[in-house]
Scaffold this motif. Structure first.
Motif, PDB file in Angstrom:
ATOM      1  N   PHE A 250       0.934  -1.667  -0.260  1.00  0.00           N
ATOM      2  CA  PHE A 250       0.097  -0.115   0.154  1.00  0.00           C
ATOM      3  C   PHE A 250       0.844   1.126  -0.169  1.00  0.00           C
ATOM      4  CE2 PHE A 250      -3.570  -2.632   1.525  1.00  0.00           C
ATOM      5  CZ  PHE A 250      -4.356  -2.607   1.110  1.00  0.00           C
ATOM      6  N   ALA A 251       2.420   0.787   0.873  1.00  0.00           N
ATOM      7  CA  ALA A 251       3.489   1.984   1.329  1.00  0.00           C
ATOM      8  C   ALA A 251       3.453   2.793  -0.347  1.00  0.00           C
ATOM      9  CB  ALA A 251       3.884   2.205   1.975  1.00  0.00           C
ATOM     10  N   GLU A 313      -8.462   8.575  -5.821  1.00  0.00           N
ATOM     11  CA  GLU A 313      -7.776   6.930  -6.051  1.00  0.00           C
ATOM     12  C   GLU A 313      -7.168   6.811  -4.899  1.00  0.00           C
ATOM     13  OE1 GLU A 313      -5.241   5.249  -9.205  1.00  0.00           O
ATOM     14  OE2 GLU A 313      -6.350   5.801 -10.693  1.00  0.00           O
ATOM     15  N   ARG A 314      -6.215   8.350  -4.831  1.00  0.00           N
ATOM     16  CA  ARG A 314      -5.515   8.048  -2.962  1.00  0.00           C
ATOM     17  C   ARG A 314      -6.384   8.226  -1.683  1.00  0.00           C
ATOM     18  NH1 ARG A 314      -3.541  12.172  -4.227  1.00  0.00           N
ATOM     19  NH2 ARG A 314      -1.103  11.864  -4.089  1.00  0.00           N
ATOM     20  N   THR A 320      -8.447   1.930   2.064  1.00  0.00           N
ATOM     21  CA  THR A 320      -8.401   0.442   1.629  1.00  0.00           C
ATOM     22  C   THR A 320      -7.094  -0.052   3.311  1.00  0.00           C
ATOM     23  OG1 THR A 320      -8.929   0.335   0.172  1.00  0.00           O
ATOM     24  CG2 THR A 320      -8.344  -1.169   0.911  1.00  0.00           C
ATOM     25  N   GLN A 321      -6.010   0.902   3.054  1.00  0.00           N
ATOM     26  CA  GLN A 321      -4.798   0.450   3.800  1.00  0.00           C
ATOM     27  C   GLN A 321      -5.632   0.410   5.283  1.00  0.00           C
ATOM     28  OE1 GLN A 321      -1.722   3.365   2.828  1.00  0.00           O
ATOM     29  NE2 GLN A 321      -0.590   2.110   4.197  1.00  0.00           N
ATOM     30  N   GLN A 322      -6.141   1.492   5.672  1.00  0.00           N
ATOM     31  CA  GLN A 322      -6.465   1.311   7.530  1.00  0.00           C
ATOM     32  C   GLN A 322      -7.620   0.168   7.242  1.00  0.00           C
ATOM     33  OE1 GLN A 322      -8.760   5.229   6.989  1.00  0.00           O
ATOM     34  NE2 GLN A 322      -6.859   6.576   7.412  1.00  0.00           N
ATOM     35  N   VAL A 328      -5.937  -7.023  10.416  1.00  0.00           N
ATOM     36  CA  VAL A 328      -4.254  -7.687   9.726  1.00  0.00           C
ATOM     37  C   VAL A 328      -4.046  -7.396  11.917  1.00  0.00           C
ATOM     38  CG1 VAL A 328      -1.666  -7.226  10.067  1.00  0.00           C
ATOM     39  CG2 VAL A 328      -3.330  -7.060   8.247  1.00  0.00           C
ATOM     40  N   HIS A 329      -4.748  -6.929  12.500  1.00  0.00           N
ATOM     41  CA  HIS A 329      -4.542  -6.717  13.510  1.00  0.00           C
ATOM     42  C   HIS A 329      -5.747  -7.827  15.022  1.00  0.00           C
ATOM     43  CE1 HIS A 329      -4.886  -5.216  17.803  1.00  0.00           C
ATOM     44  NE2 HIS A 329      -4.088  -4.549  18.008  1.00  0.00           N
ATOM     45  N   SER A 330      -6.781  -7.410  13.963  1.00  0.00           N
ATOM     46  CA  SER A 330      -7.802  -8.512  14.270  1.00  0.00           C
ATOM     47  C   SER A 330      -7.320 -10.517  14.224  1.00  0.00           C
ATOM     48  CB  SER A 330      -9.434  -8.013  13.798  1.00  0.00           C
ATOM     49  OG  SER A 330     -10.167  -9.386  14.278  1.00  0.00           O
TER      50      SER A 330
END
Length: 423
Positions: A250-251, A313-314, A320-322, A328-330
Motif C-alpha cells: 500500500f505504501a 484513487e489516493r 483500504t489501507q486503514q 491484520v490486527h484482528s
C-alpha cells in the motif's frame, strides 16, 4: 532492490530445532536448508529476476524524451490545368522535435522508479508468503515423522500384548477370545502405522516441490517438534504490523500515486514542437527553408482530470489501507490466542498428562500379567497413551503453524533471516 525485515523469532525457534548438531546428517534436511533451496530454485521466485528486468526496461523507455520526427510532404501535383502532373509540385522535408516543458521527463522517471519500488514490495510480500509455506510444510513433515513414530510404538506395544495374551491363553489363564482381540488390535495398529507412513511420504513431496523436486532427496527433516519456546507478548507483535507485506505494498502504491500527481501537474505546461526543413518548388526550380513552432491547447483540462482521478484513487487506497491494518490486527490477535492455547495444550499433554498415562499403562500391563486387569482395560490404556501422543503432536504442530502465521502477518522474511541462524 532489497527488502529488509526485522529479526524473526519464528526463525530462531524453528531453525534452532537442530542446534544440537553442527550439520544435518546424510538424507536429512533442516529448515534453513529448505528455505535456501526454495529461495534458489522455486520457479515463482526465480522468475522475479526476469520480471524485475522487464519492468526496469519498461521504466527506462517511459523516461525517454520524444524522438525527433522526419516528415516528407508533397503538395500541388496531379491536379488540373496548371497544376496537372508535377509542374507545380512542392515537396517539403522537415525535422520536428518536441521540447518538453514542466519537468515531464523527470516526472516520468519518478513514476517509473515508484512502479519498480511497488513491484519490489509485491515481490517481497510473495517471498514472505513463500517462506511461510516452506516453513508450514516443514512442520507438517516433522509432525508426520512424530506421528509415524507414535504409531510404530503402538505396534510394538500391540506385539508385546499379543505375546502376553498368548502366554496367558496357553497357560489357561485367559480365554482364546482375548487372543483374537489382541491379533485384531495388532492388525489395526499396523494399518495405522502404514497409513502414517504414506502420509509422511506425501508431506515430504509437498515440501520438496517448493524447490522444484518431485522426488525428495531427503529422507527426514531435522528438528524438535516440542521445542515450544514461549512467544513474545502480543503487544510486541502488534508493533510490527506496519511491516505487514500488504501494508508495505500500500505504501508503495501511495508513492506511485504521488509520481502520477507530479506527472499530471507537468502536463499543465504544454510542450513545444519545433520544426525546420527545406521546401522544393518545381514551378520556379528553387528551394527555400521552412520553420515553425506548434503548441497544443487543452492540456490544463486533461491535467486537472488526471489530478482528480489520482486524488480519488489516493483516498480509496488510504481507506483500504486503514481497513487492511485493522483486519491484520484482528487476525493477528486471533492467531496469537490460538498460538498460546496450542502451546499450553501441548505442554500439558506432554509434561503432565502423558507421564500419568504412561504410568497407568505400566501398572495395567503388570496387573494384566498378574490377572488383576482384563485385556480390554489393557487395550484401553494403550489406546489412551497413543491418543495423548497424537494430540500432543497435533497441538505442538499447531503452535508452530500459528507462529508461522504470526510472523507472516508481521512481515518477517524467513527466506533471508534463516540464513543468519546456524541450524
Amino acid at each position: 532492490m532489497k527488502i529488509s525485515f526485522r529479526r524473526a523469532p519464528l526463525v530462531c525457534v524453528i531453525a534452532c530445532w537442530s542446534a544440537s548438531s553442527a550439520a544435518a546428517g546424510p538424507g536429512s534436511i533442516t529448515l534453513r536448508e529448505a528455505l535456501d533451496l526454495a529461495a534458489a530454485r522455486n520457479p515463482a521466485l526465480v522468475a522475479f529476476e526476469s520480471q524485475t528486468s522487464a519492468a526496469r526496461e519498461e521504466a527506462a523507455l517511459q523516461a525517454l524524451a520524444p524522438s525527433p520526427v522526419v516528415e516528407l510532404q508533397f503538395e500541388n501535383f496531379a491536379g488540373t490545368g496548371d497544376l496537372s502532373g508535377a509542374k507545380a509540385l512542392e515537396s517539403t522535408l522537415q525535422l520536428s522535435k518536441v521540447v518538453e516543458l514542466g519537468g515531464k521527463a523527470d516526472a516520468r522517471r519518478m513514476l517509473g522508479d515508484s512502479q519498480l519500488e511497488k513491484l519490489a514490495s509485491e515481490q517481497g510480500a510473495q517471498r514472505v508468503d513463500a517462506a511461510a509455506e516452506v516453513a508450514r510444510r516443514f512442520v507438517e513433515v516433522l509432525a508426520d515423522q512424530e506421528r509415524l513414530a507414535a504409531f510404530e510404538r503402538s505396534v510394538s506395544l500391540a506385539e508385546e500384548t499379543t505375546r502376553a495374551v498368548r502366554t496367558r491363553v496357553q497357560a489357561g489363564a485367559a480365554s482364546p477370545v482375548q487372543s483374537s482381540r489382541a491379533e485384531i488390535a495388532l492388525a489395526r495398529a499396523r494399518i495405522e502405522a502404514e497409513h502414517a507412513e504414506h502420509e509422511l511420504r506425501s508431506s515430504r513431496v509437498a515440501l520438496s516441490v517448493q524447490w522444484g523436486e518431485t522426488d525428495p532427496r531427503f529422507t527426514e527433516v531435522r528438528g524438535s517438534l516440542f521445542g515450544l519456546d514461549e512467544p513474545e507478548q502480543f503487544d510486541r507483535y502488534a508493533q510490527r504490523i506496519e511491516n505487514n507485506p500488504a501494508l508495505n505494498t500500500f505504501a508503495s502504491g501511495q508513492r506511485v500515486l504521488e509520481a502520477r500527481t507530479r506527472l499530471a501537474q507537468s502536463l499543465r505546461r504544454p510542450s513545444l514542437t519545433f520544426n525546420v526543413g527545406v521546401r522544393r518548388l518545381e514551378a520556379v526550380d528553387d528551394a527555400a527553408l521552412v520553420a515553425g513552432v506548434a503548441m497544443p491547447f487543452g492540456g490544463s483540462r486533461r491535467a486537472d482530470g488526471e489530478l482528480r482521478a489520482v486524488a480519488a484513487e489516493r483516498t480509496t487506497l488510504t481507506l483500504t489501507q486503514q481497513a487492511h491494518r485493522l483486519d491484520v490486527h484482528s487476525t493477528l490477535f486471533s492467531v496469537y490466542q490460538e498460538l498460546t492455547h496450542a502451546r499450553a495444550e501441548a505442554l500439558a499433554l506432554r509434561e503432565r498428562i502423558r507421564p500419568q498415562a504412561q504410568q497407568m499403562l505400566e501398572t495395567t500391563e503388570a496387573g494384566y500379567r498378574a490377572g488383576r486387569f482384563s485385556f480390554l482395560e489393557l487395550a484401553d490404556a494403550q489406546r489412551q497413551l497413543l491418543d495423548i501422543d497424537l494430540d500432543a503432536i497435533q497441538a505442538a504442530a499447531q503452535f508452530h503453524l500459528q507462529l508461522i502465521e504470526v510472523e507472516r502477518l508481521t512481515g518477517q522474511s524467513m527466506l533471508t533471516l534463516a540464513k543468519g541462524n546456524t541450524p
